[in-house]
Design a protein around this motif. Sequence first.
Motif, PDB file in Angstrom:
ATOM      1  N   VAL A   9      42.655  40.784  45.800  1.00 27.47           N
ATOM      2  CA  VAL A   9      41.792  40.458  46.938  1.00 27.47           C
ATOM      3  C   VAL A   9      42.123  39.064  47.442  1.00 27.47           C
ATOM      4  N   ALA A  10      42.598  38.994  48.672  1.00 30.27           N
ATOM      5  CA  ALA A  10      42.751  37.714  49.353  1.00 30.27           C
ATOM      6  C   ALA A  10      41.447  37.507  50.113  1.00 30.27           C
ATOM      7  N   LEU A  11      40.726  36.458  49.778  1.00 30.16           N
ATOM      8  CA  LEU A  11      39.389  36.297  50.346  1.00 30.16           C
ATOM      9  C   LEU A  11      39.393  36.116  51.858  1.00 30.16           C
ATOM     10  N   ASP A  12      40.540  35.799  52.440  1.00 31.53           N
ATOM     11  CA  ASP A  12      40.610  35.714  53.893  1.00 31.53           C
ATOM     12  C   ASP A  12      40.943  37.070  54.522  1.00 31.53           C
ATOM     13  N   VAL A  39      44.108  35.527  43.290  1.00 23.93           N
ATOM     14  CA  VAL A  39      45.041  34.524  42.781  1.00 23.93           C
ATOM     15  C   VAL A  39      44.890  33.267  43.623  1.00 23.93           C
ATOM     16  N   LEU A  40      44.519  32.178  42.964  1.00 20.06           N
ATOM     17  CA  LEU A  40      44.428  30.887  43.630  1.00 20.06           C
ATOM     18  C   LEU A  40      45.762  30.180  43.462  1.00 20.06           C
ATOM     19  N   GLU A  41      46.348  29.784  44.572  1.00 16.74           N
ATOM     20  CA  GLU A  41      47.635  29.099  44.478  1.00 16.74           C
ATOM     21  C   GLU A  41      47.443  27.683  43.971  1.00 16.74           C
ATOM     22  N   LYS A  68      32.325  39.355  43.112  1.00 10.68           N
ATOM     23  CA  LYS A  68      31.204  40.215  42.727  1.00 10.68           C
ATOM     24  C   LYS A  68      30.434  40.674  43.960  1.00 10.68           C
ATOM     25  N   THR A  69      30.301  39.786  44.942  1.00 14.47           N
ATOM     26  CA  THR A  69      29.651  40.157  46.203  1.00 14.47           C
ATOM     27  C   THR A  69      30.481  41.208  46.934  1.00 14.47           C
ATOM     28  N   VAL A  70      31.790  40.989  46.991  1.00 11.17           N
ATOM     29  CA  VAL A  70      32.701  41.933  47.641  1.00 11.17           C
ATOM     30  C   VAL A  70      32.641  43.297  46.952  1.00 11.17           C
TER      31      VAL A  70
END
Length: 136
Positions: A9-12, A39-41, A68-70
Amino acid sequence: MYKNILIPVALDHENIVARKLDTARHLLAEGGQITLLTVLENVPGFVSEFVDLKIDNHLTQKVTDRLKTVAGGDSTIICKVVTGKPGVQIAQYADDNQIDLILVGSHHPSATDYFLGSTASRVVRRAKCSVFVVRE
């Protein structure tokens, strides 16, 4: 049917997560597991000299809470956050955690994606398991 499905999941790009979750539920074997992974870069070294930012400073927890919201509050879905390069870390996480299907999202390819490559194409090239690409 698949026992362990990984959904990066890319949050954007949250708009495609619902479609990926629906697809995963259709492909999931009874008793199977879905994992959402972000994944946080890593911050480049030259930037870290000027910014007082540490990944461990609540960012990981905030992103986990967002996952968790997603997930729509579904407590059966595992939510994980790792750091590194997404195309590498997604495939590595799948290999390390006995994932048998990765469900990646992708927009329609353009010339830019062809020359630069996208996370989805990197995952397809590196993953040892099956990869299902869901289009936006």
